[in-house]
Design an enzyme around this catalytic site. Structure first.
Site, PDB file in Angstrom:
ATOM      1  N   GLU B  90      -8.467   3.826   2.967  1.00 31.03           N
ATOM      2  CA  GLU B  90      -9.333   4.292   3.169  1.00 31.03           C
ATOM      3  C   GLU B  90      -9.806   5.098   4.057  1.00 31.03           C
ATOM      4  OE1 GLU B  90      -9.416   1.122   6.055  1.00 31.03           O
ATOM      5  OE2 GLU B  90      -8.101   0.226   5.186  1.00 31.03           O
ATOM      6  N   CYS B 122      -7.386  -1.675   2.657  1.00 28.57           N
ATOM      7  CA  CYS B 122      -6.116  -1.660   2.333  1.00 28.57           C
ATOM      8  C   CYS B 122      -5.520  -2.157   0.951  1.00 28.57           C
ATOM      9  CB  CYS B 122      -5.191  -3.009   3.174  1.00 28.57           C
ATOM     10  SG  CYS B 122      -4.909  -2.324   4.654  1.00 28.57           S
ATOM     11  N   HIS B 255       1.197  -7.500   1.385  1.00 28.61           N
ATOM     12  CA  HIS B 255       0.418  -6.710   2.187  1.00 28.61           C
ATOM     13  C   HIS B 255       1.189  -7.280   3.952  1.00 28.61           C
ATOM     14  CE1 HIS B 255      -2.148  -4.241   4.125  1.00 28.61           C
ATOM     15  NE2 HIS B 255      -2.298  -5.200   4.880  1.00 28.61           N
TER      16      HIS B 255
END
Lengths: 465, 465
Positions: B90, B122, B255
């Protein structure tokens, strides 16, 4: 934790189609006059008739929502049957949040839909399609769920010679096994290279407009057509033991920045066949030489008239839609009777996808005489008819609308699109999603324009978000 | 034109790994003091120790080139054996040209490499991995070529409370059958939703910094963990007739925006198991209630210590690398002896990928005791050691470097990164690609920093582009 793969699936490909293009268009002959260029520069030189455009109340999210909503509705697709959705686009309005997330509102309680956004200039749509086909091959057996691919862009250029090569559109495909248009993707043959022919740097200059090296862009397109088609021939021989030439195909689709470029691209691909038959003659023609290119075009004339030229109607009348430009040709083919076989035989088709930067691929498909083909033909014929239902704007009005888009991007927030003012009468087709508001944190809010009201677009409601 | 699919492939997944993170870091305790916040706010409150950062001579292209070049070199991978390469990121510097195209220079005459860039916060890296796995399943049989996935980001925040949650890194994976780390991707279970918790609008305000709704972002992460894990359990029961709980896994990776968030995410996933065993008790705990969350964390304490906490070293010491944050935990697991089995048994692992906007997925994998596992373990152990070879900067110096990045983005072109000036001594590891120049058309030129010279990075050469 694993499962054995099930039996291979047959005929994975496109089994439903939806196409959106803006209601607004400008005539290329008017643009020639307005720009003070010689008559025929756009219409004959580039092979373009008209150009579609969006006002500041349409963006990549709104046109993607419109086409996805219509696909689900018109084909009665239950949101629960979808397991994958990817968006191929280069019309970025956010560097992080994908357009795909903005489509999730359309799927109700089914949030288990894999896939996000795929980006590389005009090539991103083709890659999204290839990803979706792979997804179905690998994952369909487990849950019998299908994939959707959304291919959409709004193409605008700064004032000057490139401005007439814009356009806008959005296509949505349903991907599943036993489809009407299977894609035989293992033959996909790419040419990928680090090239600065066209790009959109994120810099101090906030703009929707690309930076273009015109001559490099044209040369790169032709290099990509030649190289990826050559690789395709080699791959077909290696994998399937087939000596393939373009004569094998009933229709050939090429990415279309403008239709004259498509003719040159086809000419170069055809010359690969010709040159191969001539045993790679040393006195070969050079695609970057003007006279040689004219010879190549001549050599491919019959092929062009049979396989490609008839299917460029959307491209001539809407312009360069970036990612959808290639696939609009498939719709034009489906709208014609050429896709029908009396003997129930399959039609063979070939795609050449190109995106500056550069990324390109040649891949083959087939058209099968299925029930779903009839539904897709109906959609395609309706889209062709809708070209005549658009609203024509003068070159001056079109120029003012692009200035409006520039102002919108530069505005302080919160703000509303200028084109929402009824007096401006920027028109939308019914059932079109449009941008209603951007709040103080740049969050965009959308609505659906249900019907054409008497004064502009006063008839929107809030159901679209 | 078609081929019958070959026999199903076994154990498609990760079979080589490379990891790049910047040489520059700042201590979180120093940042606490510099920011005038209470001692322990970052270190205990967020669970972060250090944070890596890049000067203005590194961008998404340079770090992606570095890690791809090292993957090919360190594992002696012939460029001709690669048929697919996608980049999940990103960190956009161009709205059209993909980072992938800038990696093609590393593959010599092989330009037939499918794949471009995949984007959603992400999550983009996880999606690129899933696409690559599908690609290998469908296309490997035809030509026996492998895939590469590049997962990279530079995460920076504006001055204020969020700035300490930045970081930077790049991971490259080789994907092929019979791999050391197969991904059993048909179980991938997503939660996708239209959410404005974190995004980066392209607007009048040119910036690398995201807009963040902090509390919505945290709540969205937990909702995604709960929902995608619940769907995963249902899917495992449906597809494989397995009643799965987290106890089944030897390691669980989530994450990591900061490691305390991971602990909460694991707690919520664990509570899905617990609550299920309690037959969906009506008096369930609420993930958005502070006291309830403390109870959930307590309930998951043993699981946390066994499966997740030990593998967060890179995350604690580099910070949020966005897309690579999830996969850095796999490297930490491979660097530990926990991935080794005396009985040659497979280890079971689970991934939870999250990207704001939002896109998320839970998917399982395995670690097999193969020869390639040894090579991947060596890479992972070296990466852990490299953490101690970094150069520490003060909070003041770090802040000046971020100002430098801001100035670079706003500069007129042509320009050079300020950090190339030797006196500034912004350091790079050897064999690192860096940004050398941006020309008057915003075309970026890169070089390779071969060795650490005495005065800054004077030893670059032009081979990198």
């Amino acid at each position: 934790m694993r499962v054995q793969n099930a039996n291979p699936l047959e005929d994975v490909g496109i089994d439903a189609i939806e196409f959106y293009f803006p209601r607004n268009y400008v005539d290329q002959a008017d643009l020639e006059q307005f720009g003070g260029v010689s008559s025929g520069k756009h219409t004959i030189g580039l092979g373009q008739q008209e150009m579609g455009f969006c006002a500041d109340n349409e963006d990549i999210v709104s046109i993607s929502r419109t086409v996805t909503r219509n696909l689900l509705k018109n084909y009665k697709i239950s949101p629960d049957t979808i397991g994958f959705l990817a968006v191929g686009t280069e019309t970025l309005i956010d560097k992080s949040k994908s357009v795909k997330t903005a489509l999730m509102d359309l799927f109700g309680s089914n949030t288990d839909i894999e896939g996000v956004d795929i980006k590389n200039a005009c090539y991103g749509g083709a890659q999204a399609l290839l990803h979706a086909i792979d997804w179905v091959h690998v994952n369909y057996a487990a849950e019998k769920r299908s994939a959707i691919v959304v291919i959409a862009d709004i193409a605008v250029y700064e004032a000057g010679p490139a401005r007439c090569t814009g356009g806008a559109g959005a296509i949505a495909f349903l991907i599943r096994p036993n489809s009407a248009v299977p894609i035989d993707r293992v033959f996909a043959s790419c040419h990928m290279k680090n090239t600065w022919d066209f790009y959109k740097p994120i810099s101090s200059n906030v703009s929707e407009y690309p930076r273009v090296d015109g001559s490099l862009s044209l040369a790169s397109y032709l290099e990509a057509a030649r190289t990826s088609y050559t690789t395709f021939k080699t791959k077909a021989a290696k994998i399937a033991d087939v000596e393939v030439t373009l004569n094998f195909f009933d229709a050939i689709f090429l990415h279309s920045p403008f239709t004259k470029m498509v003719q040159k691209g086809l000419a170069v691909m055809n010359y690969v066949d010709v040159n191969n038959n001539l045993k790679n003659s040393k006195n070969g023609l050079n695609e970057n030489d003007r006279a040689d290119m004219a010879k190549m075009v001549e050599l491919s004339n019959n092929l062009w008239k049979r396989t490609t030229d008839p299917y460029l109607t959307f491209n001539r009348r809407i312009g360069n839609m970036y990612t959808p430009s290639l696939f609009a040709q498939l719709l034009a083919f489906l709208a014609s009777d050429d896709c029908i076989s009396e003997n129930n035989e399959e039609k063979n088709i070939l795609f050449f996808a190109y995106g500056s930067g550069l990324a390109s691929a040649v891949f083959p498909g087939r058209v099968r005489q299925t029930e779903s083909l009839s539904a897709m033909r109906k959609t395609s014929i309706q889209a062709l008819q809708r070209l005549d239902e658009r609203k024509k704007y003068s070159a001056e009005e079109f120029t003012e609308v692009l200035s409006m888009r520039e102002r919108f991007l530069a505005k302080d927030v919160p703000t509303e699109p200028e084109s929402l003012s009824p007096s401006l009468e920027i028109s939308l087709f019914p059932e079109t999603c449009y941008l209603e508001h951007m709040d103080s944190s740049y969050r965009r809010k959308y609505a659906i324009f249900e019907e054409v009201a008497q004064n502009g677009i006063s008839n929107g409601n809030g159901n679209g978000h």
